[in-house]
Design a protein around this motif. Sequence first.
Motif, PDB file in Angstrom:
ATOM      1  N   GLY A   1     -16.161 -28.512  27.161  1.00  0.00           N
ATOM      2  CA  GLY A   1     -16.500 -28.634  28.574  1.00  0.00           C
ATOM      3  C   GLY A   1     -15.663 -27.721  29.442  1.00  0.00           C
ATOM      4  O   GLY A   1     -14.961 -26.833  28.952  1.00  0.00           O
ATOM      5  N   ASN A   2     -15.734 -27.940  30.732  1.00  0.00           N
ATOM      6  CA  ASN A   2     -15.015 -27.102  31.690  1.00  0.00           C
ATOM      7  C   ASN A   2     -13.633 -27.679  31.968  1.00  0.00           C
ATOM      8  O   ASN A   2     -13.438 -28.895  31.972  1.00  0.00           O
ATOM      9  N   ASN A   3     -12.682 -26.800  32.218  1.00  0.00           N
ATOM     10  CA  ASN A   3     -11.324 -27.247  32.525  1.00  0.00           C
ATOM     11  C   ASN A   3     -10.683 -26.284  33.507  1.00  0.00           C
ATOM     12  O   ASN A   3     -10.367 -25.143  33.161  1.00  0.00           O
ATOM     13  N   ILE A   4     -10.534 -26.718  34.754  1.00  0.00           N
ATOM     14  CA  ILE A   4      -9.843 -25.912  35.753  1.00  0.00           C
ATOM     15  C   ILE A   4      -8.756 -26.751  36.402  1.00  0.00           C
ATOM     16  O   ILE A   4      -8.789 -27.977  36.388  1.00  0.00           O
ATOM     17  N   GLU A   5      -7.752 -26.088  36.956  1.00  0.00           N
ATOM     18  CA  GLU A   5      -6.681 -26.752  37.706  1.00  0.00           C
ATOM     19  C   GLU A   5      -6.614 -26.102  39.079  1.00  0.00           C
ATOM     20  O   GLU A   5      -5.838 -25.190  39.326  1.00  0.00           O
TER      21      GLU A   5
ATOM     22  N   ARG B   1     -15.620 -31.650  33.390  1.00  0.00           N
ATOM     23  CA  ARG B   1     -16.460 -32.541  32.588  1.00  0.00           C
ATOM     24  C   ARG B   1     -17.406 -31.719  31.724  1.00  0.00           C
ATOM     25  O   ARG B   1     -17.441 -30.503  31.771  1.00  0.00           O
ATOM     26  N   GLY B   2     -18.214 -32.417  30.941  1.00  0.00           N
ATOM     27  CA  GLY B   2     -19.209 -31.759  30.113  1.00  0.00           C
ATOM     28  C   GLY B   2     -18.671 -31.400  28.740  1.00  0.00           C
ATOM     29  O   GLY B   2     -17.521 -31.686  28.386  1.00  0.00           O
ATOM     30  N   GLY B   3     -19.511 -30.771  27.935  1.00  0.00           N
ATOM     31  CA  GLY B   3     -19.177 -30.414  26.570  1.00  0.00           C
ATOM     32  C   GLY B   3     -19.620 -31.497  25.592  1.00  0.00           C
ATOM     33  O   GLY B   3     -19.789 -32.664  25.952  1.00  0.00           O
TER      34      GLY B   3
END
Length: 474
Positions: A291-295, A307-309
């Motif tokens: 999924g997506n991962n940003i900070e 979220r997602g993946g």
Amino acid sequence: MDAKKRLPTLLEVLFVLVSFIVIMFLFVVQFGISIQLALLTSWFMIMLVGLRIGYSYSEMQDGILKGIYDGLEAVLILISVGALIGTWIAGGIVPSIIYYGLSIIDPTIFLLAAFIICAVTSLATGTSFGSAGTAGIAMMGIGASFGFPVALVAGAVISGCYVGDKLSPLSDTTVMTASLSKVNLIEHIKSMLFVSTPAFVISGLLFLAAGFVFHQGDGDLSRAEATMTSLSEYFNIGWHMLIPAALVILLLALKKPSIPVILFGALLGTVWAYLFQDVALLDAVNSLYSGNNIESGVPFIDNLLNRGGIEFMLSVIVLILFALGVGGLMEKIGILRVICETMLSWANNAGKITLSTLMSGFFGNFFGGAAYVSIITASKITEENYDRLNIDRRVLSRNTEAGGTVTTPMVPWSDGGVFMAATLGVSTLTYLPFLWFNFLVVAISIIYGFTNKFIWYTKAENDSTANQKEAINS
């Protein structure tokens, strides 16, 4: 049936149903134990009854495996949609939809717009899961930015998604219901319009009224503007970002197979992430699974877009597999058959037969954990009564959708319930009060049954009525 085996008694069936509800309550509500473990424990409770009435463990295991096998398509769709959500966020597709939605939708009419957009998407694609995983998550982001309660937004989204799941000729549940009920597909859809049209109109008015009630003026717009600023800082926003969404909707509307189409959309998301969002190629590919991962430093944005993946769906998949196992066990040891025979003796008019079909569909979701199971239980448990009362099978197919398809997201452990909760980030019991379209479909179906409105009879019934009138006149 083998001489050593017998059907469960009504008391044993009641024991299973009550025990199931007690286990769910104690595990989930009282002790906060995962619902997956509650369903797994239910297996063994049902097996005790199966052993008592003559079934071996290997026979019951076959029932579990068959129940799971029958629902594997939903699991594959979950995996596909999980991958699509992850890459569409990483690729800037969902952020762009949210950005443009915030710029063109008036907050006051947002809930109505979300309901209609999701309804149109599901009608065009025939899938409630795909609609929720694409248009639905975008509407959740827009609604949260406008300051609407997330449960209310989820209610509008899910209500809209199930308009198409119930009415679209591309929907697998619509086709399956027509087939099991032995009704022409177009005639089945026409019969549902008598229920769905007033339910759609009333739901739209309710969501419009709710928009006026919950709209908070300038505060909504300031939060929306802050969201748009944050999105434009962390993603490249542009109309070309919407191309994958348009292609997926077009392919689904052309009745292409849903799983490969959704996976193709997920692949496009990885390409878009690499080409337009400056994501490293390996990271873009990994978003399919993780999924997506940003900070971003903005909690609201991080919560919305991290979220997602496929990994995001794993706990949901386990939940559905256990729920399907429960349904397979109940089918194998004859619990559903006993319920069927009990209802056959009770439902002796249009109102009661409608209610029995709705209850059978809900039982299928509650104890079988899947829309497919609920459609089978609703149609097969009650079809003999429709023929016995000379009620047209279009009424059977319509009531099957009302009791089976639209009640699926109401059950926390059904495939629809867990998918919507996981995808939209709102628990089933939280969004449940706002499933206005779904509740109205059920209510209107019951009203029609007991008032004999839009209940059609076969020629045999018409001939019988004519004979009775002739006898009275003579």
